[in-house]
Design a protein around this motif. Structure first.
Motif, PDB file in Angstrom:
ATOM      1  N   GLN A  65      45.924  28.946  39.914  1.00  0.00           N
ATOM      2  CA  GLN A  65      45.937  27.448  40.495  1.00  0.00           C
ATOM      3  C   GLN A  65      44.529  26.974  41.020  1.00  0.00           C
ATOM      4  O   GLN A  65      44.219  25.818  40.999  1.00  0.00           O
ATOM      5  CB  GLN A  65      47.162  27.457  41.484  1.00  0.00           C
ATOM      6  N   HIS A  66      43.898  27.979  41.527  1.00  0.00           N
ATOM      7  CA  HIS A  66      42.771  27.678  42.052  1.00  0.00           C
ATOM      8  C   HIS A  66      41.508  27.706  41.355  1.00  0.00           C
ATOM      9  O   HIS A  66      40.271  27.869  41.672  1.00  0.00           O
ATOM     10  CB  HIS A  66      42.570  28.612  43.371  1.00  0.00           C
ATOM     11  N   ASN A  67      41.720  28.178  40.074  1.00  0.00           N
ATOM     12  CA  ASN A  67      40.517  28.329  39.093  1.00  0.00           C
ATOM     13  C   ASN A  67      40.781  27.578  37.718  1.00  0.00           C
ATOM     14  O   ASN A  67      40.531  28.204  36.786  1.00  0.00           O
ATOM     15  CB  ASN A  67      40.115  29.664  38.708  1.00  0.00           C
ATOM     16  N   GLY A  68      41.275  26.693  37.948  1.00  0.00           N
ATOM     17  CA  GLY A  68      41.329  25.410  36.748  1.00  0.00           C
ATOM     18  C   GLY A  68      42.357  25.861  35.822  1.00  0.00           C
ATOM     19  O   GLY A  68      42.401  25.516  34.626  1.00  0.00           O
ATOM     20  N   GLY A  69      43.275  26.605  36.197  1.00  0.00           N
ATOM     21  CA  GLY A  69      44.454  27.466  35.329  1.00  0.00           C
ATOM     22  C   GLY A  69      43.919  28.588  34.310  1.00  0.00           C
ATOM     23  O   GLY A  69      44.969  28.989  33.496  1.00  0.00           O
ATOM     24  N   PHE A  70      42.764  29.162  34.685  1.00  0.00           N
ATOM     25  CA  PHE A  70      42.363  30.137  33.863  1.00  0.00           C
ATOM     26  C   PHE A  70      42.156  31.459  34.433  1.00  0.00           C
ATOM     27  O   PHE A  70      42.100  31.385  35.722  1.00  0.00           O
ATOM     28  CB  PHE A  70      41.112  29.817  33.178  1.00  0.00           C
ATOM     29  N   MET A  71      42.446  32.526  33.795  1.00  0.00           N
ATOM     30  CA  MET A  71      42.499  33.983  34.394  1.00  0.00           C
ATOM     31  C   MET A  71      42.130  34.721  33.281  1.00  0.00           C
ATOM     32  O   MET A  71      43.077  34.703  32.391  1.00  0.00           O
ATOM     33  CB  MET A  71      43.512  34.325  35.192  1.00  0.00           C
ATOM     34  N   SER A  72      41.128  35.653  32.955  1.00  0.00           N
ATOM     35  CA  SER A  72      40.961  36.557  32.081  1.00  0.00           C
ATOM     36  C   SER A  72      41.868  37.904  32.230  1.00  0.00           C
ATOM     37  O   SER A  72      42.455  38.017  33.238  1.00  0.00           O
ATOM     38  CB  SER A  72      39.547  36.842  31.718  1.00  0.00           C
ATOM     39  N   TYR A  73      42.076  38.535  31.196  1.00  0.00           N
ATOM     40  CA  TYR A  73      42.803  39.903  31.303  1.00  0.00           C
ATOM     41  C   TYR A  73      42.273  40.815  32.410  1.00  0.00           C
ATOM     42  O   TYR A  73      42.940  41.363  33.265  1.00  0.00           O
ATOM     43  CB  TYR A  73      42.786  40.423  29.763  1.00  0.00           C
ATOM     44  N   GLY A  74      41.076  40.784  32.390  1.00  0.00           N
ATOM     45  CA  GLY A  74      40.222  41.774  33.108  1.00  0.00           C
ATOM     46  C   GLY A  74      40.449  41.390  34.670  1.00  0.00           C
ATOM     47  O   GLY A  74      40.522  41.979  35.793  1.00  0.00           O
ATOM     48  N   GLN A  75      40.286  39.901  35.010  1.00  0.00           N
ATOM     49  CA  GLN A  75      40.568  39.471  36.337  1.00  0.00           C
ATOM     50  C   GLN A  75      41.834  39.670  36.864  1.00  0.00           C
ATOM     51  O   GLN A  75      42.379  40.225  37.828  1.00  0.00           O
ATOM     52  CB  GLN A  75      40.479  38.143  36.341  1.00  0.00           C
ATOM     53  N   GLY A  76      42.936  39.755  35.931  1.00  0.00           N
ATOM     54  CA  GLY A  76      44.155  40.055  36.385  1.00  0.00           C
ATOM     55  C   GLY A  76      44.382  41.262  36.601  1.00  0.00           C
ATOM     56  O   GLY A  76      45.219  41.735  37.589  1.00  0.00           O
ATOM     57  N   LEU A  77      43.637  42.323  35.880  1.00  0.00           N
ATOM     58  CA  LEU A  77      43.799  43.845  36.227  1.00  0.00           C
ATOM     59  C   LEU A  77      43.249  43.955  37.649  1.00  0.00           C
ATOM     60  O   LEU A  77      43.887  44.669  38.541  1.00  0.00           O
ATOM     61  CB  LEU A  77      43.202  44.633  34.988  1.00  0.00           C
ATOM     62  N   GLY A  78      42.325  43.285  37.878  1.00  0.00           N
ATOM     63  CA  GLY A  78      41.491  43.457  39.095  1.00  0.00           C
ATOM     64  C   GLY A  78      42.242  43.145  40.298  1.00  0.00           C
ATOM     65  O   GLY A  78      42.418  43.835  41.270  1.00  0.00           O
ATOM     66  N   ILE A  79      43.087  41.795  40.035  1.00  0.00           N
ATOM     67  CA  ILE A  79      43.927  41.271  41.189  1.00  0.00           C
ATOM     68  C   ILE A  79      44.786  42.140  41.540  1.00  0.00           C
ATOM     69  O   ILE A  79      45.226  42.340  42.622  1.00  0.00           O
ATOM     70  CB  ILE A  79      44.319  39.719  40.718  1.00  0.00           C
ATOM     71  N   ALA A  80      45.514  42.713  40.280  1.00  0.00           N
ATOM     72  CA  ALA A  80      46.720  43.628  40.714  1.00  0.00           C
ATOM     73  C   ALA A  80      46.150  44.785  41.215  1.00  0.00           C
ATOM     74  O   ALA A  80      46.883  45.426  42.245  1.00  0.00           O
ATOM     75  CB  ALA A  80      47.370  43.945  39.397  1.00  0.00           C
ATOM     76  N   THR A  81      45.167  45.353  40.999  1.00  0.00           N
ATOM     77  CA  THR A  81      44.658  46.657  41.436  1.00  0.00           C
ATOM     78  C   THR A  81      44.424  46.592  43.021  1.00  0.00           C
ATOM     79  O   THR A  81      44.597  47.402  44.054  1.00  0.00           O
ATOM     80  CB  THR A  81      43.591  47.226  40.872  1.00  0.00           C
ATOM     81  N   ILE A  82      43.545  45.461  43.405  1.00  0.00           N
ATOM     82  CA  ILE A  82      43.506  45.255  44.921  1.00  0.00           C
ATOM     83  C   ILE A  82      44.524  44.949  45.645  1.00  0.00           C
ATOM     84  O   ILE A  82      44.858  45.225  46.692  1.00  0.00           O
ATOM     85  CB  ILE A  82      42.389  43.966  44.866  1.00  0.00           C
ATOM     86  N   THR A  83      45.713  44.272  44.994  1.00  0.00           N
ATOM     87  CA  THR A  83      46.926  43.880  45.450  1.00  0.00           C
ATOM     88  C   THR A  83      47.764  45.365  45.888  1.00  0.00           C
ATOM     89  O   THR A  83      48.116  45.389  47.067  1.00  0.00           O
ATOM     90  CB  THR A  83      47.704  42.968  44.839  1.00  0.00           C
ATOM     91  N   GLY A  84      47.697  46.043  44.919  1.00  0.00           N
ATOM     92  CA  GLY A  84      48.208  47.471  45.145  1.00  0.00           C
ATOM     93  C   GLY A  84      47.748  48.255  46.189  1.00  0.00           C
ATOM     94  O   GLY A  84      48.417  48.942  46.780  1.00  0.00           O
TER      95      GLY A  84
END
Length: 177
Positions: A65-84
């Motif tokens: 939502q805050h990045n123009g509707g885009f997210m790469s696969y690697g960014q998704g992995l990073g977000i989830a790892t930090i969240t965890g």
């Protein structure tokens, strides 16, 4: 220069934000389970799994939502790892405080409940039950080591879940934009 209404959010900020939110939700849920002696119930543990998946999906959605509707696969992995990792840190600290200060008998009660389940199943001798109990106590870390294991374990588990979740939620930017 294009003016957009959304400000860019980093993977770290999205992971921290949703790690804190889902960490608090998980702590409240765990506290309720501990108070009602339902933490050993496998079905209730499954709800924690659903909370983690939901948190990862919400963090991905927030990031997109805050990045123009885009997210790469690697960014998704990073977000989830930090969240965890954040969820693991908060949960580990909560468990340490709970077991040390709020209910010092908790660990002993959990071990007694486990022994009762083994005995009820009836497929192990008393000697095998004693060995299983000793192994469980040996591999149940407490204090700072328990917190560290909670952080690493939850971050790793979130990463594994995100291998699938990120493949579903990713949306790459067009190459020639």
């Amino acid at each position: 220069m294009e003016n957009t209404s959304t400000s860019a959010v980093t993977t770290t900020s999205a992971g921290l934000r949703y790690g804190l939110i889902i960490g608090v939700v998980t702590i409240i849920y765990s506290f309720i389970l501990m108070l009602t002696n339902m933490e050993q119930n496998a079905g209730m543990g499954f709800v924690t799994f659903i909370i983690l998946i939901g948190g990862i999906v919400l963090a991905h959605r927030y990031y997109k939502q805050h990045n123009g509707g885009f997210m790469s696969y690697g960014q998704g992995l990073g977000i989830a790892t930090i969240t965890g990792a954040v969820i693991g840190l908060l949960s580990g600290i909560f468990r340490y405080v709970y077991v040390t200060f709020i209910d010092p008998q908790y660990q002993e009660n959990a071990m007694n409940a486990m022994r009762a389940k083994f005995e009820e199943a009836g497929n192990m001798s008393d000697e095998q039950i004693d060995q299983a109990m000793q192994m469980t106590q040996r591999f149940t870390p407490s204090g700072p080591m328990g917190i560290l294991i909670a952080v690493l374990g939850t971050a790793f588990f979130a990463f594994l879940l995100s291998l699938i979740i990120s493949a579903i939620t990713k949306r790459n930017r067009p190459e020639f934009e």
